[in-house]
Design an enzyme around this catalytic site. Structure first.
Site, PDB file in Angstrom:
ATOM      1  N   SER A 198       0.823  -1.189   0.000  1.00 29.58           N
ATOM      2  CA  SER A 198       0.000   0.000   0.000  1.00 29.58           C
ATOM      3  C   SER A 198       0.869   1.256   0.000  1.00 29.58           C
ATOM      4  O   SER A 198       1.681   1.437  -0.894  1.00 29.58           O
ATOM      5  CB  SER A 198      -0.966  -0.065   1.180  1.00 29.58           C
ATOM      6  OG  SER A 198      -2.095   0.730   0.963  1.00 29.58           O
ATOM      7  N   ASP A 304      -8.887  -5.336  -5.986  1.00 27.60           N
ATOM      8  CA  ASP A 304      -8.524  -4.294  -5.026  1.00 27.60           C
ATOM      9  C   ASP A 304      -9.264  -3.014  -5.401  1.00 27.60           C
ATOM     10  O   ASP A 304      -8.965  -2.392  -6.422  1.00 27.60           O
ATOM     11  CB  ASP A 304      -7.016  -4.077  -5.054  1.00 27.60           C
ATOM     12  CG  ASP A 304      -6.515  -3.172  -3.931  1.00 27.60           C
ATOM     13  OD1 ASP A 304      -7.333  -2.419  -3.365  1.00 27.60           O
ATOM     14  OD2 ASP A 304      -5.307  -3.221  -3.627  1.00 27.60           O
ATOM     15  N   HIS A 335      -7.500  -5.810  -1.181  1.00 30.60           N
ATOM     16  CA  HIS A 335      -6.270  -5.147  -0.719  1.00 30.60           C
ATOM     17  C   HIS A 335      -5.603  -6.024   0.347  1.00 30.60           C
ATOM     18  O   HIS A 335      -5.674  -5.741   1.545  1.00 30.60           O
ATOM     19  CB  HIS A 335      -6.661  -3.779  -0.150  1.00 30.60           C
ATOM     20  CG  HIS A 335      -5.545  -2.789  -0.058  1.00 30.60           C
ATOM     21  ND1 HIS A 335      -4.845  -2.336  -1.144  1.00 30.60           N
ATOM     22  CD2 HIS A 335      -5.010  -2.142   1.025  1.00 30.60           C
ATOM     23  CE1 HIS A 335      -3.944  -1.448  -0.756  1.00 30.60           C
ATOM     24  NE2 HIS A 335      -4.024  -1.324   0.556  1.00 30.60           N
TER      25      HIS A 335
END
Length: 658
Positions: A198, A304, A335
């Site tokens: 991320s 995602d 995610h």
């Protein structure tokens, strides 16, 4: 098309000469003793744990002093004592104190001397005994670092780049946050690999895009490649707030007290109109892909909806264009870190990747397939290159169908029109569930049942010519696989995984830092339709994707929407659909008005990357049955046919935190 990966095996020049001489003298059996895998031969209990503060050369908090970022280090003690230097694995993050890392939200903890006790995740536990140093960097403005968080801008990227420079003898560091005693990285050879999920992986992308010397590889997981595309899709807002919210969320208390000017810039230069500004240009790493010298191992969930796979697709394509060595994993998850959806294979692959890239071991990973793709939950296939050889962009065209309001999708240019009225209360799953029924909120176009599997691999584009009834309008385009399947439930808590209570251990532990983590398993859903790829746009950006303008009701506008990258097989017996609609509930914000849009089908099309191109599409939609080996997919190793099931995959409410 991408070519097969080629790696340069690294060895110091002197070592290479000695190796060549030794090979001429050794017996064949002895010559084969060259290391292929780093082994856990060093003590984790006795590892050196220390902290330094690296001077970034910036003064983001405007206090008249250069910002120093905190760098926590765990490294094996034996190599330095023996006069040998080690490579570095680094994770630069804003989350080490505010929010935690990994599925169990671990934070850094410290002893009375201020040295790290618990380093989040398994990287230090596993790799330090194998001869690597692990470095955890607090981004500027977070945890124990000076400066301000600027959400992917110069301060964020420089926080980590300065550390790479220090590891290679080009920057200064100090033993304390405010003191004058310097610290040198005499224990490392400077060869650095960055990893992170991320925001952390995003920083790895950003640092690689500077071309900094010493950074040899990055492993970005679910990472952003352009921050504009995190907040907007061609002018359509993806979130109801901007980067100032994120900055405030991770800022340390000290940063919040000093960083009002940075916060103001994040508001003023990121207008909610979706217009591109210099702030977004600074945070676009794709434009600097030509500077990337590090190899790249990308991992991303194809579902995602936080960091969408547009980030993956545009970054991958730019790296390929510039000849960057690369590898990719694509999962069915949202995610999620690969440690939590394919743990054993992930640790083994990551281990061999770092051994190859940082230690120079010839372990064969460069001769393995470039891509691993999850075709069904826990069922993976491979491709020698990605997208596979033979993938061709194919123009598919919508047309009116036999039933009014239910269109067809094929290769021939269509005629006529189709209309829909924006309904912000509906989303892509609602449209897919009603694909065979005329409904006012969508225009849908469908193939007949396929007679062969059809593989979509890469990024698509949809061009529409639409006439609005209002001055504002947002558009959504989605590709949908219509047919029963079992998929990872990316819309549920865990985004495709369920966390169990049992733990498995990955490396050495201490009393304060366990290497044992909760196991997970796939959380699945039975569906009747799967969204393959999606894209959004503000129709007002038809002339300039960086600036929207009011529309003239009754006037036709042509715009091209970028759809997210994917790799999906539409199986024999299923149908492929293109849906064009307005607001995609919970994924883009609605426009100021409630428009009705009329599509000119003769000027509307989808350019889709198909393995086998138009010939494959023709064969799959010909209506003549073709025998198909169960589970076979073009360009892949294996797969399986799905049993008839019910339901439609639920939409996912996006996060604010990448």
């Amino acid at each position: 098309m991408p070519t097969r990966m080629r790696f340069t095996i690294w060895r110091p020049l002197a070592t290479a000469v000695v190796t060549l001489l030794a090979a001429a003298l050794l017996t064949p059996a002895a010559a084969q003793a060259t290391p292929r895998e780093s082994r856990p031969v060093y003590s984790y209990d006795n590892a050196v744990r220390e902290a330094v503060w690296v001077d970034t050369g910036l003064d983001g908090d405007d206090d008249g002093k250069p910002d120093r970022v905190a760098v926590d280090i765990v490294r094996p003690g034996e190599p330095a004592a023996q006069g040998r230097k080690v490579p570095v694995i680094m994770d630069a993050s804003p989350y080490y104190s505010c929010c935690g890392r990994g599925n169990e939200s671990q934070r850094k903890t410290y002893d009375a001397n201020g040295d790290v006790v618990q380093m989040p995740l398994f990287y230090d536990n596993y790799f330090v005994p194998r001869g690597y140093a692990f470095v955890g960097v607090d981004l500027a403005g977070t945890n124990r670092s000076d400066g301000c968080v600027d959400v992917g801008g110069r301060s964020d990227v420089q926080s980590a780049k300065a550390v790479v420079d220090w590891l290679n003898g080009r920057a200064k560091a100090y033993t304390t946050r405010t003191g004058a005693t310097t610290a040198k990285a005499t224990w490392t050879n400077g060869r650095t690999g960055m990893i992170g999920k991320s925001w952390d992986g995003t920083i790895a992308n950003g640092v690689a895009a500077t071309g900094v010397k010493g950074l040899k590889t990055i492993v970005p997981i679910s990472a952003i490649s352009s921050w504009y595309d995190y907040y907007f899709a061609q002018g359509a807002p993806l979130y109801d707030s901007g980067p100032d919210w994120l900055s405030d969320y991770v800022d340390s208390p000290a940063a919040r007290a000093k960083c009002a000017a940075v916060q103001r810039r994040l508001v003023d230069e990121a207008p909610r109109t979706g217009d591109r500004t210099g702030l977004w240009t600074e945070r676009d790493y794709v434009k600097d892909a030509s500077k990337v010298k590090a190899s790249v191992f990308l991992v991303h969930g194809m579902q995602d909806l936080n960091v969408r796979t547009k980030h993956l697709g545009q970054w991958w394509d730019a790296l390929a264009k510039n000849g960057v060595e690369r590898k990719i994993w694509l999962s069915q998850t949202g995610h999620v870190d690969p440690f939590d959806f394919r743990r054993t294979a992930w640790v083994d692959t990551l281990h061999r990747w770092f051994d190859h890239e940082l230690l120079g071991y010839d372990n064969g990973i460069d001769r393995e397939p470039m891509a691993d793709v999850e075709r069904h939950p826990d069922q993976w296939v491979t491709s020698t290159v990605w997208p596979p050889r033979g993938t061709q962009t194919t123009t598919l065209r919508p047309s009116t169908g036999v039933q009014p309001g239910v269109g067809a999708l094929g290769l021939r240019k269509g005629e006529g029109t189709a209309a829909f009225t924006d309904d912000p209360g509906l989303d892509e799953t609602d449209w897919a569930a009603q694909i065979d029924t005329p409904t006012p909120a969508k225009a849908g176009f469908v193939t007949g049942p396929l007679t062969r599997d059809l593989r979509v691999s890469g990024s698509s584009k949809v061009t529409v010519t639409a006439t609005p009834t209002t001055a504002t309008a947002h558009l959504t385009a989605v590709l949908v696989d219509l047919g029963p399947d079992t998929v990872r439930d990316y819309g549920a808590s865990g985004e495709g995984i369920a966390t169990l209570t049992d733990r498995t251990c990955w490396g050495a532990s201490t009393a304060g830092d366990s290497a044992c983590f909760k196991e997970t398993k796939a959380r699945t859903a039975d569906v009747t339709a799967t969204v393959v790829s999606r894209g959004w746009a503000d129709l007002g950006t038809y002339a300039d994707p960086g600036k929207g303008v009011p529309l003239t009701p009754g006037k036709a506008y042509t715009i091209t929407l970028d759809l997210a990258a994917t790799d999906h097989v539409v199986p024999k017996g299923h149908r492929l659909a293109l849906i064009v609609a307005g607001t995609d509930k919970d994924l883009i914000d609605p426009p100021a008005d409630t428009p009705t849009l009329t599509l000119d089908l003769s000027r509307t099309s989808a350019r889709v990357p198909l393995v086998g191109g138009a010939k494959a599409f023709t064969a799959a939609t010909s209506g003549s049955a073709v025998s198909s080996t169960p589970g076979s997919t073009p360009g892949s190793a294996s797969g399986s046919d799905a049993a008839p099931l019910d339901g439609v995959q639920a939409a996912h409410t996006p996060y604010r935190i990448p």
